[in-house]
Structures are given as C-alpha cells and as structure tokens.
Scaffold this motif. Structure first.
Motif, short mmCIF file in Angstrom:
data_model
loop_
_atom_site.label_atom_id
_atom_site.label_comp_id
_atom_site.label_asym_id
_atom_site.label_seq_id
_atom_site.Cartn_x
_atom_site.Cartn_y
_atom_site.Cartn_z
N ASP A 163 0.86 -1.18 0.00
CA ASP A 163 0.00 0.00 0.00
C ASP A 163 0.90 1.23 0.00
O ASP A 163 1.32 1.72 1.06
CB ASP A 163 -0.91 -0.01 1.23
N VAL A 164 1.20 1.73 -1.19
CA VAL A 164 2.14 2.84 -1.33
C VAL A 164 1.66 4.08 -0.59
O VAL A 164 2.43 4.74 0.12
CB VAL A 164 2.38 3.15 -2.82
N GLN A 165 0.37 4.40 -0.75
CA GLN A 165 -0.17 5.60 -0.09
C GLN A 165 0.02 5.52 1.42
O GLN A 165 0.44 6.49 2.07
CB GLN A 165 -1.66 5.73 -0.43
N PHE A 166 -0.28 4.37 2.00
CA PHE A 166 -0.20 4.20 3.45
C PHE A 166 1.24 4.30 3.94
O PHE A 166 1.54 5.06 4.86
CB PHE A 166 -0.80 2.84 3.84
N ILE A 167 2.15 3.52 3.34
CA ILE A 167 3.51 3.46 3.87
C ILE A 167 4.25 4.78 3.67
O ILE A 167 5.03 5.20 4.53
CB ILE A 167 4.30 2.28 3.24
N VAL A 168 3.99 5.47 2.56
CA VAL A 168 4.63 6.78 2.35
C VAL A 168 4.14 7.78 3.40
O VAL A 168 4.92 8.59 3.92
CB VAL A 168 4.38 7.30 0.93
N VAL A 205 15.14 11.00 1.11
CA VAL A 205 14.05 10.07 1.39
C VAL A 205 12.72 10.65 0.95
O VAL A 205 11.87 9.95 0.37
CB VAL A 205 14.02 9.72 2.90
N HIS A 206 12.51 11.95 1.21
CA HIS A 206 11.28 12.61 0.75
C HIS A 206 11.15 12.48 -0.77
O HIS A 206 10.06 12.21 -1.29
CB HIS A 206 11.29 14.08 1.15
N GLU A 207 12.25 12.67 -1.49
CA GLU A 207 12.21 12.57 -2.95
C GLU A 207 11.86 11.15 -3.39
O GLU A 207 11.10 10.93 -4.32
CB GLU A 207 13.57 12.97 -3.53
N ARG A 208 12.45 10.14 -2.71
CA ARG A 208 12.14 8.75 -3.05
C ARG A 208 10.66 8.45 -2.81
O ARG A 208 10.03 7.73 -3.59
CB ARG A 208 12.99 7.80 -2.22
N LEU A 227 7.85 7.32 -5.51
CA LEU A 227 7.06 6.11 -5.32
C LEU A 227 5.59 6.40 -5.56
O LEU A 227 4.89 5.65 -6.25
CB LEU A 227 7.27 5.59 -3.90
N LEU A 228 5.10 7.52 -5.01
CA LEU A 228 3.70 7.90 -5.21
C LEU A 228 3.40 8.18 -6.67
O LEU A 228 2.37 7.76 -7.20
CB LEU A 228 3.37 9.12 -4.36
#
Length: 325
Positions: A31-36, A155-158, A162-163
């Motif tokens: 779940d990309v939205q959740f983990i980000v 990390v913010h950029e990664r 991802l999103l």
C-alpha cells in the motif's frame, strides 16, 4: 550480517495478526499511499525534534523518529510476505575489503561511503550531499561526512517518486481497462452482425459446421483472455517488486542517517532498535484500536521508549545531560 531488524518486524506482524484476528488489516500488495504517509509522518517528527533545546532529548527524539520510519517499512513489507532479509542482503552488494562479521548497518555505511558511489557529491561545506537534493536543504552535521538533512530530503524525494510511479501505473491500468472495454463491445457487436449474416446465409446442413467454428472461436478467445490475465499478473508482480526494492532503498538510506546520528556506533543503534521493538510489542494491550487508515492507535497506558533511548545515549557518552544546543 545482522538480519534481526526485519525478523523483529516479522515478529510484530505475527503478534498483530494473533491479537486482532479478522480485524487486522490484510494487505495483498504494498500500500504505497499508506507506507509513504507513515514515513513522512516520522520525518515530520524528526523535523520537530530539531527545535528541542535539550541536546539529549533532541538526539533521542531524532533517532526514535528515524528508527520508527525504518520499522514501518520493514513491518509493512513483512505484512505482504516480502522476504525483507533477502532484499537487505542483495542491497549490500559487493564491497571492497569486506570483513567477515560486518553488521548490516556497517555494510550500508561502507556502500554509501565507497568512493565509486554515484549517490553523493562533495558540497562546499565539505560534507557528502546526495545528488539530486536541492541546495536549500538545511545541513544537519552530526558526524564526519554525514549530512542528515540531505539524507532526509533524499528520502522525501524517493517517497514522492514512489507515489508518482503508482499514480502513473493506475492511470495506465485505467486506460487499458477502457480500451479493453471498447474492444470487447466492438467484438460483441461484430459477432452479432456476423451471426445474423451466417443465419441468413447458411442452410440447415451448415449449422453443425457453424457451431463447431463458434466453439473453437470461443475457446481461442478464452485462451487469449487467460494469456492476457497472466501478463497483467506478471506486470503487477514486477511493479510490486519495484516498490519493495525502493522501500528497502529508503530504509537503507535511513539506516545510514541513523548511523550518522549515533557517530557510527552500531552497538548503540542495535540497543535502541531493541528498545523501540520492545515498546512496539506492547501496543496491542489495553484500549488500543485499529484506526480506519490502517494505523494502530496506541493504548492509553503505552510507554514510549524516549526516556530509555535518552538514557542509552547519555550512558554511551554520545550526548551530555546539559541543555545546550
């Protein structure tokens, strides 16, 4: 190599499933939205920590936020049955003069610091900054050759990447579904017209032959549909693998940042990690509950590990007890 970080998170996942049963949110994919969101929440806490006047509390809050972000990543990946240990080992790669009993965090530091690495550039202040990170990022020097501010920005950029990747994937899937629907409707229309023409054209003696052709055509269509579904499945699995690799890369970056915060003291990092893990394993007692967003609300009697972390830092002389900045 110490692989206990992911194993601890797998233990947390197992306990969560045992305690919550059917209430535990089941993830069939990342779940990309959740983990980000979870990662960014912890990075926000890291930023807040920099305003703390007490040096010992500031460092304790900072390292706690970074470790929590790493913990979220490993735990989420284990929840979807990703072999995190395998990905961690693969991330280590081949290092020059690698020692036999090197810890995982030491290997990560060696990988980032290896002179041939393309991930960093030398900046004017003499620290190692990650390429692609804007120069407006505030430098937070905590040990030689470590720019934690740059690491956090990286990390913010990664996370943003991802999103965006997931969003593009969803758009492509939606476009493909619309295209498939249109093609199916057209095929059905063409088939109807063809059936009408065949009914008018062929005599009774040809009906049996027509039926055989129709059955073969249906069989061929079914096989094509199965092939298409398999291709879609393969594409989704490849995308999930990319997400997993990216998340492990983010976790490794945060491990490097944590190492810098602790002046490369792996033993202290492992001690603090165990403190965080021990606290996390008490979250399922008392009046805690699962929130709609999938995050677990800590019980009212939950005791955060902040004081123990601060004491560990002081005992190991990584920070003093005074309130100087």
């Amino acid at each position: 190599m110490d692989a206990s970080y992911a194993d601890d998170c797998a233990e947390f996942t197992k306990l969560m499933r045992e305690k919550l049963g059917d209430k535990a949110k089941k993830y069939s994919k990342i779940d990309v939205q959740f983990i980000v969101k979870m990662i960014n929440d912890e990075l926000d806490e890291f930023s807040v920590a920099q305003n703390e006047k007490s040096a010992s509390k500031r460092l304790a809050m900072s390292i706690d936020a970074v470790i929590d972000a790493i913990y979220y990543i490993y735990q989420h990946l284990t929840a979807v049955d990703v072999d995190v240990n395998k990905l961690m080992k693969r991330a280590c790669g081949v290092l020059p003069e690698r020692k036999e009993n090197m810890s995982f965090i030491e290997i990560i530091r060696s990988r980032w610091n290896y002179p041939s690495s393309k991930h960093y550039v030398q900046c004017d202040c003499g620290c190692l900054c990650f390429s692609g990170v804007t120069s407006t990022v505030a430098h937070l020097h905590v040990s030689p050759n470590t720019n934690v501010g740059g690491l956090i920005a990286y990390v913010h950029e990664r996370c943003d990447l991802l999103l965006n990747t997931e969003k593009q994937q969803q758009q492509q899937q939606q476009q493909q579904q619309e295209k498939d629907t249109q093609e199916q409707q057209q095929q059905e229309k063409d088939q109807q017209q063809k059936d009408q023409q065949q009914q008018q054209k062929y005599q009774q003696q040809q009906q049996q032959k027509d039926q055989q052709e129709k059955e073969q055509q249906e069989k061929d269509t079914q096989e094509q549909q199965q092939q298409k579904e398999q291709q879609e499945k393969d594409t989704q699995e490849q995308q999930q693998q990319k997400y997993a690799n990216t998340l492990v890369h983010i976790a490794n970056t945060l491990l490097y940042a944590a190492s810098g915060l602790l002046e490369n003291n792996t033993a202290v990092f492992n001690t603090i990690w165990k403190l965080v893990h021990k606290a996390n394993m008490t979250k399922f007692s008392g009046d805690g509950y699962l929130k709609p967003d999938g995050k677990w609300q800590k019980p009212s009697n939950f005791v955060p590990p902040d004081d123990e972390i601060e004491k560990c830092l002081i005992d190991n002389k990584l920070v003093t007890t005074d309130n100087s900045t």
